[in-house]
Motif scaffolding. Sequence first.
Motif, PDB file in Angstrom:
ATOM      1  N   THR A 215      -7.504  -5.472  30.117  1.00  0.00           N
ATOM      2  CA  THR A 215      -6.755  -6.048  29.003  1.00  0.00           C
ATOM      3  C   THR A 215      -7.055  -5.317  27.706  1.00  0.00           C
ATOM      4  N   ALA A 216      -8.353  -5.096  27.444  1.00  0.00           N
ATOM      5  CA  ALA A 216      -8.744  -4.377  26.233  1.00  0.00           C
ATOM      6  C   ALA A 216      -8.550  -2.877  26.447  1.00  0.00           C
ATOM      7  N   PRO A 217      -7.972  -2.174  25.486  1.00  0.00           N
ATOM      8  CA  PRO A 217      -7.730  -0.745  25.652  1.00  0.00           C
ATOM      9  C   PRO A 217      -9.041   0.047  25.672  1.00  0.00           C
ATOM     10  N   ILE A 218      -9.163   0.956  26.627  1.00  0.00           N
ATOM     11  CA  ILE A 218     -10.326   1.829  26.737  1.00  0.00           C
ATOM     12  C   ILE A 218      -9.829   3.276  26.739  1.00  0.00           C
ATOM     13  N   THR A 219     -10.456   4.099  25.917  1.00  0.00           N
ATOM     14  CA  THR A 219     -10.110   5.512  25.867  1.00  0.00           C
ATOM     15  C   THR A 219     -10.981   6.271  26.863  1.00  0.00           C
ATOM     16  N   THR A 220     -10.350   7.095  27.692  1.00  0.00           N
ATOM     17  CA  THR A 220     -11.076   7.833  28.723  1.00  0.00           C
ATOM     18  C   THR A 220     -10.987   9.338  28.478  1.00  0.00           C
ATOM     19  N   LEU A 221     -12.088  10.030  28.733  1.00  0.00           N
ATOM     20  CA  LEU A 221     -12.144  11.479  28.574  1.00  0.00           C
ATOM     21  C   LEU A 221     -12.801  12.094  29.802  1.00  0.00           C
ATOM     22  N   ILE A 222     -12.347  13.286  30.180  1.00  0.00           N
ATOM     23  CA  ILE A 222     -13.038  14.045  31.216  1.00  0.00           C
ATOM     24  C   ILE A 222     -14.079  14.919  30.525  1.00  0.00           C
ATOM     25  N   SER A 223     -15.292  14.909  31.035  1.00  0.00           N
ATOM     26  CA  SER A 223     -16.346  15.758  30.496  1.00  0.00           C
ATOM     27  C   SER A 223     -16.558  16.933  31.441  1.00  0.00           C
ATOM     28  N   ILE A 224     -16.639  18.129  30.876  1.00  0.00           N
ATOM     29  CA  ILE A 224     -16.666  19.357  31.664  1.00  0.00           C
ATOM     30  C   ILE A 224     -18.029  20.020  31.492  1.00  0.00           C
ATOM     31  N   ASN A 225     -18.677  20.262  32.621  1.00  0.00           N
ATOM     32  CA  ASN A 225     -20.031  20.816  32.605  1.00  0.00           C
ATOM     33  C   ASN A 225     -20.153  21.889  33.684  1.00  0.00           C
ATOM     34  N   THR A 226     -20.885  22.926  33.378  1.00  0.00           N
ATOM     35  CA  THR A 226     -21.269  23.923  34.371  1.00  0.00           C
ATOM     36  C   THR A 226     -22.458  24.675  33.813  1.00  0.00           C
ATOM     37  N   ASP A 227     -22.934  25.702  34.520  1.00  0.00           N
ATOM     38  CA  ASP A 227     -24.084  26.428  33.998  1.00  0.00           C
ATOM     39  C   ASP A 227     -23.684  27.225  32.760  1.00  0.00           C
ATOM     40  N   ALA A 228     -24.637  27.447  31.888  1.00  0.00           N
ATOM     41  CA  ALA A 228     -24.368  28.087  30.601  1.00  0.00           C
ATOM     42  C   ALA A 228     -23.797  29.492  30.774  1.00  0.00           C
ATOM     43  N   THR A 229     -24.172  30.172  31.839  1.00  0.00           N
ATOM     44  CA  THR A 229     -23.689  31.535  32.061  1.00  0.00           C
ATOM     45  C   THR A 229     -22.183  31.564  32.298  1.00  0.00           C
ATOM     46  N   LEU A 230     -21.667  30.614  33.081  1.00  0.00           N
ATOM     47  CA  LEU A 230     -20.233  30.579  33.341  1.00  0.00           C
ATOM     48  C   LEU A 230     -19.460  30.194  32.086  1.00  0.00           C
ATOM     49  N   PHE A 231     -19.972  29.237  31.326  1.00  0.00           N
ATOM     50  CA  PHE A 231     -19.312  28.893  30.065  1.00  0.00           C
ATOM     51  C   PHE A 231     -19.263  30.107  29.136  1.00  0.00           C
ATOM     52  N   ALA A 232     -20.366  30.848  29.084  1.00  0.00           N
ATOM     53  CA  ALA A 232     -20.405  32.032  28.220  1.00  0.00           C
ATOM     54  C   ALA A 232     -19.364  33.052  28.656  1.00  0.00           C
ATOM     55  N   LEU A 233     -19.200  33.227  29.967  1.00  0.00           N
ATOM     56  CA  LEU A 233     -18.213  34.164  30.492  1.00  0.00           C
ATOM     57  C   LEU A 233     -16.799  33.707  30.142  1.00  0.00           C
ATOM     58  N   ILE A 234     -16.508  32.446  30.369  1.00  0.00           N
ATOM     59  CA  ILE A 234     -15.170  31.921  30.077  1.00  0.00           C
ATOM     60  C   ILE A 234     -14.836  32.072  28.603  1.00  0.00           C
ATOM     61  N   ALA A 235     -15.788  31.760  27.745  1.00  0.00           N
ATOM     62  CA  ALA A 235     -15.529  31.757  26.305  1.00  0.00           C
ATOM     63  C   ALA A 235     -15.438  33.149  25.704  1.00  0.00           C
ATOM     64  N   SER A 236     -15.861  34.166  26.443  1.00  0.00           N
ATOM     65  CA  SER A 236     -15.964  35.518  25.875  1.00  0.00           C
ATOM     66  C   SER A 236     -14.659  36.295  25.861  1.00  0.00           C
TER      67      SER A 236
END
Length: 391
Positions: free
Chosen positions: A84-105
């Motif tokens: 009944t009460a509205p709830i906001t939902t989010l997906i949280s994305i996690n992986t090892d720091a090395t892969l994030f660094a590669l994706i962001a580069s």
Amino acid sequence: MAATLLNLIICAVTVLWAIATTTAIKGIYWLEQPEFPPSAINTSLFTHVFYAFLQPNNKTYELNISDSTATSLTTFTNTFRAKTAPITTLISINTDATLFALIASNPSTRAIFINSTIHVARTFHFHGVDLDWEFPQTFDQMNHLAQLLHEWRAAIAAESVATCRKPLLLTAAVYFAANFFLSKAPSLTYPIHSINENVDWVNVMAYDLHGSWSNKTGAPAGLFDPESNVSVDFGLRSWIQGGVHPEKLVMGLPLFGRTWQLRDPNVHGIGAPAVGSGPGLDGAMGFFQVMDFNNKTGARVVHDMETGSVYSYSGSYWVGYDDPLTVAVKVGYAQALSLGGYFFWAAGLDTTDWKISTKGKGNLKYIQKIVSGFQNNLLKEFSKSEKSTFL
């Protein structure tokens, strides 16, 4: 100006048991677990729930969505859409720091990753996406994070216009301080301008400040630390002094404690010598487990005024944690700083009656005594020098 803010903090802490919190964001992360399904979350206590975690594929850079994950995502959002009460939902994305660094580069890998997060969020009826990069390690990676957030925000805005839907939220989980002053690169600082411009808020992980990886006990999420800058207070002030708008800061609160085995059971204060972790998985216990430990062992419980934390000990075992009182004080403190709210890590670790999440009020005289001690600590912190100001 500092004195005015001090008065606001003292006022907030003094009356915290008598006022209802007006904080906008009251979040909690949920890890998939059969023992605690999303339907078990008391939605009257929260405004935002984070699904933790989805991970990008290390070859395609798109989010991995298996059939079982798709079912889990659907169940998750359907659970909260039925409330009944509205709830906001989010997906949280996690992986090892090395892969994030590669994706962001790289612009192309950033685009693939960003478009995948938007597609998954829309497909499964989430309201936003949360980045949990722990942690960028170099100046280049911080610059790439800034660019990632900029392009992510632009893509979210473009998708919103194209589909005539409300833009997705964009948030990020971050270190307890704005700079990594404890690391080998102490001048490494988050991209403050990009955070202000592109994210709706950051979830400041103001916990795990101490643990059994150290050979002495410490407050895992102490509001203060008279011996160092490793404290919630210093971390939040570093973000504000660094230029992040206070309303974009959401304070993290742990629903777990950290444990040690004392070298000498007769030496049991904060900073006592330890020889390793105590009970619990890898030296960690959910709050409900801490309560069980205290009850079964008859542990001595101590509220420490110097750190704004609580610990208990029995025999050679020592546990540092937050309880309803220290959490209530922290929430009052955050309100005085005009922060955007707070979040808990993680669902399923509170007691069955949500003692911490409801910020239990307890006995009034007892709370007054504890709050008086915290007030004195606040006065000491703010009287040190003008450098203590948040402004």
